[in-house]
Design an enzyme around this catalytic site. Structure first.
Site, PDB file in Angstrom:
ATOM      1  N   CYS A 263     -12.015  -6.107 -37.838  1.00 52.89           N
ATOM      2  CA  CYS A 263     -11.200  -5.870 -36.638  1.00 52.89           C
ATOM      3  C   CYS A 263      -9.700  -6.070 -36.834  1.00 52.89           C
ATOM      4  O   CYS A 263      -8.918  -5.147 -36.627  1.00 52.89           O
ATOM      5  CB  CYS A 263     -11.687  -6.794 -35.523  1.00 52.89           C
ATOM      6  SG  CYS A 263     -13.421  -6.561 -35.124  1.00 52.89           S
TER       7      CYS A 263
HETATM    8  N1  LIG Z   1     -17.618  -7.334 -36.394  1.00 50.62           N
HETATM    9  C1  LIG Z   1     -16.996  -7.837 -35.345  1.00 50.62           C
HETATM   10  O1  LIG Z   1     -16.730  -9.020 -35.298  1.00 50.62           O
HETATM   11  C2  LIG Z   1     -16.628  -6.988 -34.156  1.00 50.62           C
HETATM   12  C3  LIG Z   1     -16.222  -7.618 -32.982  1.00 50.62           C
HETATM   13  C4  LIG Z   1     -15.892  -6.856 -31.875  1.00 50.62           C
HETATM   14  C5  LIG Z   1     -15.946  -5.471 -31.981  1.00 50.62           C
HETATM   15  N2  LIG Z   1     -16.320  -4.867 -33.140  1.00 50.62           N
HETATM   16  C6  LIG Z   1     -16.365  -3.414 -33.164  1.00 50.62           C
HETATM   17  O2  LIG Z   1     -17.721  -2.990 -33.047  1.00 50.62           O
HETATM   18  C7  LIG Z   1     -17.934  -1.799 -33.806  1.00 50.62           C
HETATM   19  C8  LIG Z   1     -19.064  -2.020 -34.783  1.00 50.62           C
HETATM   20  O3  LIG Z   1     -18.674  -3.008 -35.718  1.00 50.62           O
HETATM   21  P1  LIG Z   1     -19.739  -3.830 -36.554  1.00 50.62           P
HETATM   22  O4  LIG Z   1     -18.994  -4.995 -37.110  1.00 50.62           O
HETATM   23  O5  LIG Z   1     -20.976  -4.087 -35.744  1.00 50.62           O
HETATM   24  O6  LIG Z   1     -20.072  -2.778 -37.719  1.00 50.62           O
HETATM   25  P2  LIG Z   1     -21.210  -2.900 -38.826  1.00 50.62           P
HETATM   26  O7  LIG Z   1     -20.718  -2.168 -40.002  1.00 50.62           O
HETATM   27  O8  LIG Z   1     -21.653  -4.324 -38.969  1.00 50.62           O
HETATM   28  O9  LIG Z   1     -22.437  -2.125 -38.203  1.00 50.62           O
HETATM   29  C9  LIG Z   1     -22.407  -0.789 -37.860  1.00 50.62           C
HETATM   30  C10 LIG Z   1     -23.812  -0.210 -37.998  1.00 50.62           C
HETATM   31  O10 LIG Z   1     -23.742   1.133 -37.519  1.00 50.62           O
HETATM   32  C11 LIG Z   1     -24.499   1.957 -38.399  1.00 50.62           C
HETATM   33  N3  LIG Z   1     -23.991   3.311 -38.256  1.00 50.62           N
HETATM   34  C12 LIG Z   1     -22.876   3.853 -38.794  1.00 50.62           C
HETATM   35  N4  LIG Z   1     -22.709   5.121 -38.366  1.00 50.62           N
HETATM   36  C13 LIG Z   1     -23.755   5.372 -37.549  1.00 50.62           C
HETATM   37  C14 LIG Z   1     -24.150   6.498 -36.783  1.00 50.62           C
HETATM   38  N5  LIG Z   1     -23.417   7.598 -36.763  1.00 50.62           N
HETATM   39  N6  LIG Z   1     -25.293   6.418 -36.077  1.00 50.62           N
HETATM   40  C15 LIG Z   1     -26.035   5.283 -36.074  1.00 50.62           C
HETATM   41  N7  LIG Z   1     -25.708   4.180 -36.757  1.00 50.62           N
HETATM   42  C16 LIG Z   1     -24.580   4.230 -37.479  1.00 50.62           C
HETATM   43  C17 LIG Z   1     -24.315   1.343 -39.755  1.00 50.62           C
HETATM   44  O11 LIG Z   1     -25.357   1.719 -40.641  1.00 50.62           O
HETATM   45  C18 LIG Z   1     -24.316  -0.153 -39.431  1.00 50.62           C
HETATM   46  O12 LIG Z   1     -25.603  -0.702 -39.495  1.00 50.62           O
HETATM   47  C19 LIG Z   1     -16.595  -1.489 -34.452  1.00 50.62           C
HETATM   48  O13 LIG Z   1     -15.891  -0.584 -33.655  1.00 50.62           O
HETATM   49  C20 LIG Z   1     -15.901  -2.825 -34.459  1.00 50.62           C
HETATM   50  O14 LIG Z   1     -14.488  -2.683 -34.463  1.00 50.62           O
HETATM   51  C21 LIG Z   1     -16.681  -5.599 -34.228  1.00 50.62           C
END
Ligand SMILES: NC(=O)c1ccc[n+]([C@@H]2O[C@H](COP(=O)([O-])OP(=O)(O)OC[C@H]3O[C@@H](n4cnc5c(N)ncnc54)[C@H](O)[C@@H]3O)[C@@H](O)[C@H]2O)c1
Length: 437
Positions: A263
């Site tokens: 992030c």
């Molecule tokens: N990690 C954090 O602390 C956090 C906190 C708040 C917000 N976010 C936001 O949340 C969102 C997700 O982040 P995350 O950390 O969970 O990511 P991540 O990489 O941990 O997980 C994302 C998942 O989505 C899957 N994926 C990717 N493309 C896909 C698609 N087209 N269809 C279905 N599945 C798909 C991936 O295989 C993966 O398992 C981002 O926008 C991030 O900025 C993250």
């Protein structure tokens, strides 16, 4: 209890998996969908790849109402609501890469059915939900606000801090229509005590970016203060501790080797990129990025300075890194500043090895992969120990008891380190046995 509602969660990572489990624990029928078959197989084997979700908790959800599905066997049409929690990275020129969000929208466009609620949860720039995300889904023929409801609801989860995913943390939601907002808020109240309703998806998208840009800018501010303290021969940690005693109007941030994770180093560019479309240069974002991106180089310079103090060059030196995750007590190493630090050390001729109790193998910014070493082996091998992350699981008394020379970028040495000029601290200079500093 028979589930009264069904939700699908697309993307089962740090954000989507806790969401899916929270809905399952709240008694809803949940379908967890991921584009990665490997991710689905890992979860089906009851192994949680996410800090803060134990294997046991995942197992209980799978024994309950959580079902896993690859995109091939997903039945999105069965769900009353669909949450999209896929990554939002930046590309090499630091512009937003909506590829995963639009791929998820493409997956959904033929599957969305009349009456469903779609909620985008990925962090993104204002205008994504009502703009490109909506456009791709409407390509399937149904119209948002008429045939289905559409909303944006950002996430506040903070890996390594289980309290950040608790019910008590308020959630934001903004729908394309008032009805969509009300509906999404009612659903989120099944898993959150307080849901704040905003006037639009754009406002909720910008609120999320404000939260993360705030952190990035303040971290840059204290990083710059650390550089100034080095010149002034002051201890930035002492100064920050002193300012933190103010009970109002001050929030503590600490310097370090740079920013990492999914992030903080990424989201600000979503704002500055979008701002340019409005002929607006977000100079805070650009400046903070500039300062934080320069920290790994400064850390490499500190390593060279420490060795120079012993009449040694960085070229040919054995440098042992402690900690490569992007922050303490997590295994998440995405965008970790350790990648640039290690590549920078290697580019200047150092031999580099690392220890991290949470990360078994790590790839640096030049694509060189290394396996971690046990801590004792690393301390025996290294002539300089460089501390990048202060994991609680590291035996710090062993580090400072055994290493002859340490560069400490995260203030892990306070109260430890006995020898004069044994420890060179980011933002504070050399430790002095006489003063304890
Ligand atoms: N990690 C954090 O602390 C956090 C906190 C708040 C917000 N976010 C936001 O949340 C969102 C997700 O982040 P995350 O950390 O969970 O990511 P991540 O990489 O941990 O997980 C994302 C998942 O989505 C899957 N994926 C990717 N493309 C896909 C698609 N087209 N269809 C279905 N599945 C798909 C991936 O295989 C993966 O398992 C981002 O926008 C991030 O900025 C993250």
């Amino acid at each position: 209890m028979t589930p009264d509602m069904s939700v699908a969660v697309v993307g089962l990572g740090y954000v989507g998996l806790p969401l899916a489990i929270a809905f399952a624990e709240a008694g809803l029928q949940v379908q967890g969908i991921d584009a990665s078959d490997e991710r689905i197989a890992t979860l089906a084997a009851r192994h949680s790849p996410v800090d803060d979700i134990s294997d046991e908790r995942l197992g209980r959800a799978l024994d309950g109402s959580l079902r896993l599905a690859t995109q091939r066997d997903a039945a999105v049409e069965d769900a009353d609501a669909v949450f999209v929690c896929v990554p939002t990275p930046i590309n090499a020129t630091k512009d937003p890469d909506l590829g995963p969000v639009l791929a998820a929208a493409t997956f959904l466009c033929d599957r969305v059915r009349p009456g469903q609620l779609l909620v985008l949860q990925s962090t993104t720039y204002p205008g994504t939900t009502a703009g490109p995300f909506r456009a791709v889904i409407e390509g399937g023929g149904l119209v948002a606000g008429t045939d289905f409801d559409l909303a944006y609801a950002p996430e506040r989860v903070n890996p390594g801090d289980p309290a950040s995913a608790a019910r008590a943390v308020p959630r934001l939601v903004g729908g394309l229509t008032p009805g969509a907002t009300t509906r999404a808020a009612a659903l989120l109240r099944r898993i959150n005590d307080r849901v704040v309703e905003l006037s639009s998806p754009d406002a909720a998208e910008l609120a999320k970016l404000l939260e993360n840009v705030f952190r990035n800018v303040n971290i840059a501010f204290v990083n710059q203060l650390a550089l100034l303290c080095e010149r002034m021969d002051l201890d930035v940690w002492e100064v920050i501790d002193a300012a933190s005693t103010k009970p109002f109007g001050f929030m503590r941030f600490t310097p370090g080797p740079g920013v990492g994770g999914h992030c903080i180093p990424v989201d600000p560019y979503y704002l500055s990129w979008r701002a340019r479309e409005f002929d607006f240069v977000d100079r805070f974002v650009e400046l903070a990025g500039d300062i934080n991106l320069a920290m790994p180089r400064h850390v490499v310079d500190l390593a060279a300075d420490a060795l120079n103090d012993r009449g040694r060059a960085l070229n040919g030196a054995r440098v042992g890194i402690v900690g490569v995750a992007f922050k303490p007590d997590v295994r998440d190493d995405r965008n970790s500043p350790a990648a640039a630090v290690i590549a920078g050390l290697a580019a200047r001729g150092a031999e580099v090895a690392f220890h991290d109790p949470h990360v078994p193998a790590f790839t640096d910014a030049d694509g060189v992969a290394r396996d971690g070493m046990p801590l004792e082996g690393l301390l025996d091998w290294a002539e300089l120990v460089l501390v990048l992350v202060a994991h609680r699981a590291v035996d710090w008394d062993l580090v400072y008891g055994r290493a002859a020379l340490v560069v400490d970028t995260v203030n892990s040495s306070t109260g430890r380190g006995t020898g004069d000029r044994q420890v060179l601290r980011l933002g504070a200079g050399w430790s002095h046995a006489s003063t304890g500093r």
